[in-house]
Design a protein around this motif. Structure first.
Motif, PDB file in Angstrom:
ATOM      1  N   LYS A   2       0.802  -1.155   0.121  1.00 37.95           N
ATOM      2  CA  LYS A   2       0.133  -0.004  -0.164  1.00 37.95           C
ATOM      3  C   LYS A   2       0.962   1.283   0.033  1.00 37.95           C
ATOM      4  O   LYS A   2       1.994   1.211   0.723  1.00 37.95           O
ATOM      5  N   GLU A  41     -17.712   7.516   1.278  1.00 35.90           N
ATOM      6  CA  GLU A  41     -16.953   6.619   2.283  1.00 35.90           C
ATOM      7  C   GLU A  41     -17.797   5.767   2.963  1.00 35.90           C
ATOM      8  O   GLU A  41     -17.092   4.585   3.439  1.00 35.90           O
ATOM      9  N   GLU A  42     -18.967   5.676   3.054  1.00 34.35           N
ATOM     10  CA  GLU A  42     -19.660   5.069   3.835  1.00 34.35           C
ATOM     11  C   GLU A  42     -19.725   3.753   2.966  1.00 34.35           C
ATOM     12  O   GLU A  42     -19.977   2.524   3.396  1.00 34.35           O
ATOM     13  N   ASN A  43     -19.940   3.724   1.486  1.00 30.02           N
ATOM     14  CA  ASN A  43     -19.944   2.217   0.827  1.00 30.02           C
ATOM     15  C   ASN A  43     -18.717   1.913   0.271  1.00 30.02           C
ATOM     16  O   ASN A  43     -18.768   0.920  -0.507  1.00 30.02           O
ATOM     17  N   ALA A  44     -17.634   2.680   0.312  1.00 29.49           N
ATOM     18  CA  ALA A  44     -16.577   2.360  -0.370  1.00 29.49           C
ATOM     19  C   ALA A  44     -15.853   0.851  -0.183  1.00 29.49           C
ATOM     20  O   ALA A  44     -15.383   0.064  -1.057  1.00 29.49           O
ATOM     21  N   TYR A  45     -15.889   0.505   1.171  1.00 27.64           N
ATOM     22  CA  TYR A  45     -15.233  -0.657   1.707  1.00 27.64           C
ATOM     23  C   TYR A  45     -16.087  -1.863   1.088  1.00 27.64           C
ATOM     24  O   TYR A  45     -15.422  -2.740   0.480  1.00 27.64           O
ATOM     25  N   ASP A  46     -17.396  -1.899   1.079  1.00 26.85           N
ATOM     26  CA  ASP A  46     -18.237  -2.983   0.563  1.00 26.85           C
ATOM     27  C   ASP A  46     -17.991  -3.112  -0.858  1.00 26.85           C
ATOM     28  O   ASP A  46     -17.968  -4.235  -1.504  1.00 26.85           O
ATOM     29  N   LEU A  48     -15.320  -1.860  -2.910  1.00 29.86           N
ATOM     30  CA  LEU A  48     -13.979  -2.605  -3.141  1.00 29.86           C
ATOM     31  C   LEU A  48     -13.889  -3.897  -2.853  1.00 29.86           C
ATOM     32  O   LEU A  48     -13.153  -4.665  -3.675  1.00 29.86           O
ATOM     33  N   LYS A  49     -14.324  -4.388  -1.684  1.00 33.46           N
ATOM     34  CA  LYS A  49     -14.200  -5.833  -1.421  1.00 33.46           C
ATOM     35  C   LYS A  49     -15.102  -6.692  -2.622  1.00 33.46           C
ATOM     36  O   LYS A  49     -14.500  -7.828  -3.040  1.00 33.46           O
ATOM     37  N   ASP A  90      -2.987  -7.085  -1.586  1.00 35.33           N
ATOM     38  CA  ASP A  90      -3.794  -6.365  -1.161  1.00 35.33           C
ATOM     39  C   ASP A  90      -4.885  -5.753  -2.135  1.00 35.33           C
ATOM     40  O   ASP A  90      -5.755  -4.929  -1.866  1.00 35.33           O
TER      41      ASP A  90
END
Length: 342
Positions: A2, A41-46, A48-49, A90
């Protein structure tokens, strides 16, 4: 690996990605497309996964665009670009760039993303939530050959279907449409086995679920029969019933995993029809980059043309009025008596 870059630009991001690939010993690029994810930001993690999981089937460069909302007038006037680069383990089977746009740069996201696209490779743009009304007319959407949305995440999913139909352009698609692929395949296979004429159909599923509406519109468009949409407790689609002269063809899934297929003259059979996660849906959409004409025809059929019973009732009213017996005026007995008295 990263790498974080603060107050950077597209040129520095490209140079950092090249150096990162060399550092981990994989200078060759084996990616087949660029996937641009427009989110917050709220939905970025899901998001991207799901994209990383889908990249195991479709190695790609994933560019995540996060537009940061500026709270003060001073911060809105400035422009800053922060980036996070992920390569190797990653980043699934490709590489990832997470872009955070601040200030005036929010309105010029396409100028930041354009230099980061893979050369001579298709571009797919995905809005997990908050998609614009006109996908092809959006500056980021104009970069893609394929544009993916999910009307299920809208505040008004059924109304969003109408907006998608009005602004449809070749290359638009929806994960709500992708969710019904197994249902469409199973129903098409059932009709291929028995050459029966379908007279009407019923689609049962939870309310405000655009997948149910899309399946109903697909049946109505392809079979040219009345289709009724009835609500249920879910989850998702629960049953489809096709009426024929020999009996009904029923595909019933009450638990969201295992369905039962009932056909006239045949024993009932259990079929796997589980609900799929976002990564599986995204991987399916990335398999084809040409326009989906079947989706276009079903979408433009129109939700308002489903449930034809009220329209039939209105159509019967003028027919009754045209009946000669009903339309004939009643004898005017009282006026006749008054005329005789005079």
């Amino acid at each position: 690996m990263k790498i974080d870059l603060t107050e950077t630009n597209s040129s520095k991001i490209n140079a950092a990605m090249v150096q990162a690939r060399r550092d981990i010993g994989t200078p060759a690029i084996g990616m087949v497309l660029t996937l641009v994810i427009v989110t917050d930001e709220e939905n970025a993690y899901d998001a991207l996964k799901s994209a990383n999981d889908a990249s195991h089937e479709h190695p790609s460069r994933i560019v995540v665009v996060i537009k940061r909302v500026s709270r003060s007038p001073r911060s809105r006037q400035g422009a800053r670009l922060d980036a996070e680069i992920r390569v190797g383990a990653d980043s699934g089977s490709g590489e990832t760039v997470v872009l955070r746009l601040h200030g005036e740069l929010v309105d010029h996201a396409q100028s930041v993303v354009l230099p980061l696209l893979l050369p001579d490779a298709p571009v797919v743009v995905w809005w997990p939530e908050g998609a614009p009304a006109d996908l092809a007319g959006d500056p980021l959407g104009a970069l893609g050959q394929r544009r993916i949305t999910d009307t299920y995440s809208s505040e008004n999913p059924i109304g969003a279907l109408g907006a998608r139909a009005e602004a449809y352009a070749p290359g638009d698609t929806d994960l709500s449409w992708t969710r019904i692929t197994p249902w469409r395949s199973m129903l098409a296979a059932a009709l291929d086995q028995q050459a029966l004429q379908v007279s009407s159909a019923t689609v049962e599923g939870e309310g405000e679920n655009p997948s149910c509406e899309l399946l109903a519109m697909w049946l109505a468009d392809r079979l040219q029969v009345p289709v009724k949409r009835t609500p249920s407790a879910g989850p998702g689609l629960t049953a489809v019933r096709l009426e024929t002269k020999d009996g009904a063809i029923v595909l019933d899934r009450a638990d969201g995993a295992l369905a039962t297929l009932c056909m006239p003259g045949q024993p009932d059979r259990a079929v796997a029809l589980k609900r799929r996660d976002t990564a599986e849906l995204l991987a399916e959409e990335l398999r084809r980059l040409d326009p989906d004409n079947t989706y276009e025809a079903s979408l433009k059929f129109g939700v308002d043309r489903l449930n034809p019973a009220p329209a039939e009732a209105k159509a019967e009213a003028p027919a009754k009025a045209e009946d000669p017996a009903a339309a004939a005026p009643k004898p005017a007995t009282k006026p006749a008596k008054k005329a005789a008295a005079k």
